[in-house]
Enzyme design. Structure first.
Site, mmCIF file in Angstrom:
data_model
loop_
_atom_site.group_PDB
_atom_site.id
_atom_site.type_symbol
_atom_site.label_atom_id
_atom_site.label_comp_id
_atom_site.label_asym_id
_atom_site.label_seq_id
_atom_site.Cartn_x
_atom_site.Cartn_y
_atom_site.Cartn_z
ATOM 1 N N HIS A 125 0.818 -1.223 0.000
ATOM 2 C CA HIS A 125 0.000 0.000 0.000
ATOM 3 C C HIS A 125 0.850 1.272 0.000
ATOM 4 O O HIS A 125 0.331 2.363 -0.236
ATOM 5 C CB HIS A 125 -0.996 -0.001 1.174
ATOM 6 C CG HIS A 125 -0.429 0.440 2.477
ATOM 7 N ND1 HIS A 125 -0.039 -0.447 3.465
ATOM 8 C CD2 HIS A 125 -0.192 1.677 2.976
ATOM 9 C CE1 HIS A 125 0.416 0.235 4.501
ATOM 10 N NE2 HIS A 125 0.328 1.527 4.232
ATOM 11 N N ASP A 176 -0.593 -7.463 1.865
ATOM 12 C CA ASP A 176 0.053 -6.149 1.830
ATOM 13 C C ASP A 176 1.571 -6.317 1.910
ATOM 14 O O ASP A 176 2.191 -6.129 2.964
ATOM 15 C CB ASP A 176 -0.465 -5.305 3.000
ATOM 16 C CG ASP A 176 -0.076 -3.839 2.881
ATOM 17 O OD1 ASP A 176 0.387 -3.438 1.802
ATOM 18 O OD2 ASP A 176 -0.242 -3.107 3.876
ATOM 19 N N GLY A 269 1.775 6.703 8.790
ATOM 20 C CA GLY A 269 2.777 6.572 7.739
ATOM 21 C C GLY A 269 3.921 5.650 8.093
ATOM 22 O O GLY A 269 3.853 4.852 9.014
ATOM 23 N N SER A 271 4.899 3.049 6.868
ATOM 24 C CA SER A 271 4.608 1.627 6.726
ATOM 25 C C SER A 271 5.773 0.938 6.032
ATOM 26 O O SER A 271 6.586 1.565 5.369
ATOM 27 C CB SER A 271 3.333 1.431 5.912
ATOM 28 O OG SER A 271 2.231 1.966 6.575
ATOM 29 N N GLY A 272 5.823 -0.376 6.165
ATOM 30 C CA GLY A 272 6.871 -1.144 5.513
ATOM 31 C C GLY A 272 8.116 -1.328 6.347
ATOM 32 O O GLY A 272 9.015 -2.076 5.967
#
Length: 328
Positions: A125, A176, A269, A271-272
């Site tokens: 995403h 995801d 925010g 993310s990852g």
């Protein structure tokens, strides 16, 4: 007496595990060994806002969640109320920076994790969301070896991305996960290393793990310039199912972790980024990548990660299918 002996045994195991990575750092400096960070120290500098005109992507799935197209400060950090990490503590941490085709250079957009000198893992995403769909390698840069965001510290490197590969069944935070192939290998060093992946049958269990990223330091909307870390407990997936209900699909392949009292956790925010747990041999392994939460460590809501162990076959087959003949 028995409890004291048990505590001593646990302490001894931890000390011996740490010693294995410590000896690796002293003897031979084998930078290619996964999961063993450097131990050097660095004092964090003060927290400062990131004044970049850009996009704001909120990974907040609560009822008040909104998506807005522009913002004067980018709040792309997920670690809330964490503490500044030691320099070199998480040498596989990656800052994924975006060159938007219309808005120009956005800078740090999401986190990533170096799992191989040529491969970074992140969440899908970050690349395909309500704001844009940009699975184009030329628009992304992977910054490795960074501790102080955008400082260009010694040993850090800006690496162009050659290819971006999203999971073919990604939809609404399900599956995801994404891989980015780097145009050239990351220069492994004291501050740039890969993290280990768990084995397919390895028992992870409930334990304390560590999430890291350039997130909010307390209630301020500003990003931390220092790489933050926060210790979070792994939870049963059922706790996330109960917390989120039908607001977002929680499936096999998700991992639930975090403090539900709101004391610390993920924010908006970034993310990852990695959720890393220590193995019995002292090396760190990647158990999850940050997917979404309910906001900034909102009480009653754990954070949700993409479970790496569930996607090992996809990771390995994707890397194999995109392997260059000239790669060592």
């Amino acid at each position: 007496m028995c409890r004291l002996r048990g505590d001593l045994v646990v302490l001894l195991v931890i000390v011996l595990a740490e010693a294995q990575c410590f000896m690796m750092r002293i003897v031979g400096e084998n930078h290619s060994k996964c999961g063993c960070p450097a131990a050097s120290q660095r004092q964090p500098r003060s927290i400062a806002p990131s004044k970049v005109q850009g996009l704001l992507l909120k990974d907040d799935v609560s009822s008040s969640s909104t998506i807005t197209a522009t913002a004067t400060t980018t709040t792309t950090g997920r670690i809330f109320n964490g503490k500044p990490s030691r320099k070199g503590a998480w040498p596989w941490q990656v800052s994924l920076q975006l060159l938007h085709p219309k808005l120009g250079f956005i800078g740090h957009w999401c986190g990533g994790v170096l799992i191989d000198p040529r491969w970074v893992i992140t969440v899908a995403h970050c690349i395909h969301n309500e704001l844009f769909n940009l699975p184009i390698g030329a628009l992304w840069t992977a910054v490795v070896g960074e501790w102080e965001l955008d400082a260009g510290g010694r040993g850090s490197a800006r690496l162009p991305v050659e290819k971006v590969i999203l999971h073919e069944r990604f939809n609404n935070y399900v599956h995801d996960i994404a891989l980015m192939k780097l145009a050239r290998p990351a220069p492994l060093s004291k501050v740039v290393r890969t993290i280990c992946l768990p084995g397919p049958e390895q028992y992870i269990g409930k334990r304390q793990c560590v999430a890291s990223g350039w997130g909010r330091y307390g209630p301020s909307p500003s990003l931390s310039t220092a790489l933050l870390e926060v210790s979070v407990p792994l939870l049963d997936l059922e706790e996330c199912l109960q917390a989120y209900g039908t607001s977002v699909p929680i499936r096999k392949g998700h991992l639930c972790a975090g403090h539900i009292d709101g004391s610390s956790g993920s924010c908006v925010g970034d993310s990852g980024g990695p959720l890393q747990c220590r193995r019995s041999d002292g090396a760190w392994q990647l158990v999850g990548v940050t997917s979404f939460g309910s906001g900034c460590a909102r009480p009653g809501y754990p954070d949700v990660y993409t479970e790496i162990q569930h996607y090992l076959n996809w990771i390995n087959s994707t890397i194999h299918a995109n392997h260059d003949d000239d790669e060592q």
